[in-house]
Design a protein around this motif. Structure first.
Motif, PDB file in Angstrom:
ATOM      1  N   SER A 168       0.382  -8.504 -13.989  1.00 17.06           N
ATOM      2  CA  SER A 168       1.445  -8.558 -14.710  1.00 17.06           C
ATOM      3  C   SER A 168       1.517  -6.664 -14.362  1.00 17.06           C
ATOM      4  CB  SER A 168       0.901  -8.509 -16.409  1.00 17.06           C
ATOM      5  OG  SER A 168       1.413  -8.379 -17.442  1.00 17.06           O
ATOM      6  N   LEU A 169       2.942  -6.295 -14.725  1.00 20.42           N
ATOM      7  CA  LEU A 169       2.966  -4.798 -14.930  1.00 20.42           C
ATOM      8  C   LEU A 169       2.245  -4.165 -16.619  1.00 20.42           C
ATOM      9  CD1 LEU A 169       6.075  -4.231 -13.199  1.00 20.42           C
ATOM     10  CD2 LEU A 169       3.709  -4.222 -12.964  1.00 20.42           C
ATOM     11  N   ASP A 170       2.247  -5.057 -16.952  1.00 15.51           N
ATOM     12  CA  ASP A 170       2.133  -5.102 -18.771  1.00 15.51           C
ATOM     13  C   ASP A 170       1.065  -4.911 -19.195  1.00 15.51           C
ATOM     14  OD1 ASP A 170       4.963  -4.851 -19.684  1.00 15.51           O
ATOM     15  OD2 ASP A 170       4.885  -6.473 -19.600  1.00 15.51           O
ATOM     16  N   GLU A 171      -0.264  -5.364 -18.469  1.00 17.05           N
ATOM     17  CA  GLU A 171      -1.767  -5.474 -18.559  1.00 17.05           C
ATOM     18  C   GLU A 171      -1.858  -4.094 -18.888  1.00 17.05           C
ATOM     19  OE1 GLU A 171      -3.813  -3.942 -14.487  1.00 17.05           O
ATOM     20  OE2 GLU A 171      -2.157  -5.431 -14.117  1.00 17.05           O
ATOM     21  N   GLU A 180      14.671   5.537 -14.262  1.00 15.97           N
ATOM     22  CA  GLU A 180      14.632   4.664 -13.583  1.00 15.97           C
ATOM     23  C   GLU A 180      14.018   3.644 -12.326  1.00 15.97           C
ATOM     24  OE1 GLU A 180      17.857   6.765 -10.442  1.00 15.97           O
ATOM     25  OE2 GLU A 180      15.887   6.913  -9.738  1.00 15.97           O
ATOM     26  N   THR A 181      12.779   3.941 -12.763  1.00 15.58           N
ATOM     27  CA  THR A 181      11.529   3.425 -12.044  1.00 15.58           C
ATOM     28  C   THR A 181      10.959   3.086 -13.772  1.00 15.58           C
ATOM     29  OG1 THR A 181      10.571   5.431 -11.672  1.00 15.58           O
ATOM     30  CG2 THR A 181       8.964   3.549 -11.882  1.00 15.58           C
ATOM     31  N   LEU A 218       9.697  -1.068 -18.340  1.00 12.57           N
ATOM     32  CA  LEU A 218       8.802  -1.052 -19.139  1.00 12.57           C
ATOM     33  C   LEU A 218       9.652   0.135 -20.051  1.00 12.57           C
ATOM     34  CD1 LEU A 218       6.012  -0.262 -16.039  1.00 12.57           C
ATOM     35  CD2 LEU A 218       5.926  -1.869 -18.272  1.00 12.57           C
ATOM     36  N   SER A 219       8.860   0.635 -20.638  1.00  8.82           N
ATOM     37  CA  SER A 219       8.845   2.207 -21.435  1.00  8.82           C
ATOM     38  C   SER A 219       8.676   3.288 -20.566  1.00  8.82           C
ATOM     39  CB  SER A 219       8.358   1.847 -22.882  1.00  8.82           C
ATOM     40  OG  SER A 219       7.107   2.663 -22.812  1.00  8.82           O
ATOM     41  N   ILE A 220       9.725   4.418 -21.642  1.00 10.00           N
ATOM     42  CA  ILE A 220       8.888   5.838 -20.156  1.00 10.00           C
ATOM     43  C   ILE A 220       8.235   6.383 -20.596  1.00 10.00           C
ATOM     44  CG2 ILE A 220       9.875   8.052 -20.342  1.00 10.00           C
ATOM     45  CD1 ILE A 220      12.820   7.106 -20.530  1.00 10.00           C
TER      46      ILE A 220
END
Lengths: 85, 209
Positions: free
Chosen positions: B105-108, B168-169, B175-177
């Motif tokens: 997950s990118l939220d790990e 942009e990322t 995701l948040s900045i």
């Protein structure tokens, strides 16, 4: 400025988006803290090495094969009408 | 110390016209968009999946999904950012399928900053990459970036290799900045630390073990 504060600003510093005052404080820290100077310098090199590394370049023959397959499927999609791919 | 130069991005002036034409069924306009971004999508996909076949599939699936959903692209972001978002999701699905035992997950959770603090700091040789031949260097760089958690290496690749902005990322990865900035800092510091094993100055002088 402490080393941990320096690290927090490192990304903004490398991107050149710091205000003049923070930048001056950071450069003052770099002038006497050798460790942080090395971290800053080698982090910058890390980014440059990866940016110039050309890892995972797509070979031209594979590239045109993939592109042909994509184009063919897009054309089939057009013929099949407006349904999801 | 000079700042890092941003990558030049492709001109986007005619891009909306290409997207509009493709929305109307013009496959050759879409082919031009493929030609513009297929190498980027392939690199991103291979960095995430770490598998060449999966990356090839991701290139095809991402462009087809983009084509099939062009009407959902409203032009508020760049086409490339929108495409990267699709490609990242396709690549993560491949990675999850291949490694079902590990949650990807990118939220790990991001641990505290302290574990990124460099402990042992050794300076590098000048032009460290020149100590190795191209194949050796490629191997070192590949192995090193593969050792990062997926969420870190994805942010690093989009931001530092592909040259997307922080905003942009964040948009491409949902995701948040602050989350992008935090992951980017940790990814850069971890890569730096790992590369130091290969690039640091040695007493013996030639830089190799």
């Amino acid at each position: 400025m402490k080393c941990s504060e320096f690290l927090q600003e490192l990304t903004n510093y490398l991107e050149g988006v710091l205000d003049d005052r923070t930048k001056a404080e950071l450069e003052d820290h770099l002038a006497w803290c050798h460790n942080c100077y090395v971290v800053c310098d080698t982090t910058k090199k890390t980014i440059e090495i990866y940016r110039g590394s050309e890892l995972y370049e797509l070979p031209e023959d594979l590239r045109s094969r993939l592109r042909s397959a994509i184009v063919a499927k897009c054309q089939a999609h057009n013929k099949a009408g407006p349904q999801k791919v | 110390m000079a700042t890092i130069q941003q990558k030049e991005t492709e001109p986007v002036s005619d891009e909306l016209a290409l997207v509009q034409a493709a929305k109307g069924g013009d496959v050759s306009a879409f082919e031009e968009l493929v030609r513009r971004y297929d190498r980027n999508v392939f690199r991103i996909a291979q960095h995430i999946t770490q598998n060449r076949e999966d990356a090839e599939d991701v290139v095809q699936d991402a462009f087809l999904k983009a084509y099939g959903n062009l009407n959902q692209f409203q032009g508020q972001s760049k086409f490339y950012t929108w495409l990267v978002r699709i490609a990242v999701n396709e690549a993560l699905m491949k990675l999850r399928r291949r490694r079902p035992e590990r949650m990807v997950s990118l939220d790990e959770e991001v641990k505290t900053e302290e574990d990124s603090l460099p402990r042992e700091v050794a300076d590098w040789s000048p032009n460290p990459e020149q100590q190795y031949n191209q194949a050796e260097l490629r191997e070192i760089l590949t192995r090193t970036i593969q050792g990062l958690p997926p969420s870190f290496r994805t942010v690093f690749v989009l931001r530092d290799v592909e040259g997307l902005s922080t905003e942009e990322t964040a948009e491409a990865l949902d995701l948040s900045i602050p989350a992008v900035k935090s992951r980017l800092l940790r990814a850069r510091l971890q890569l730096r630390e790992r590369l130091s094993r290969y690039f640091q100055k040695r007493e013996s002088g030639d830089g190799k073990q």
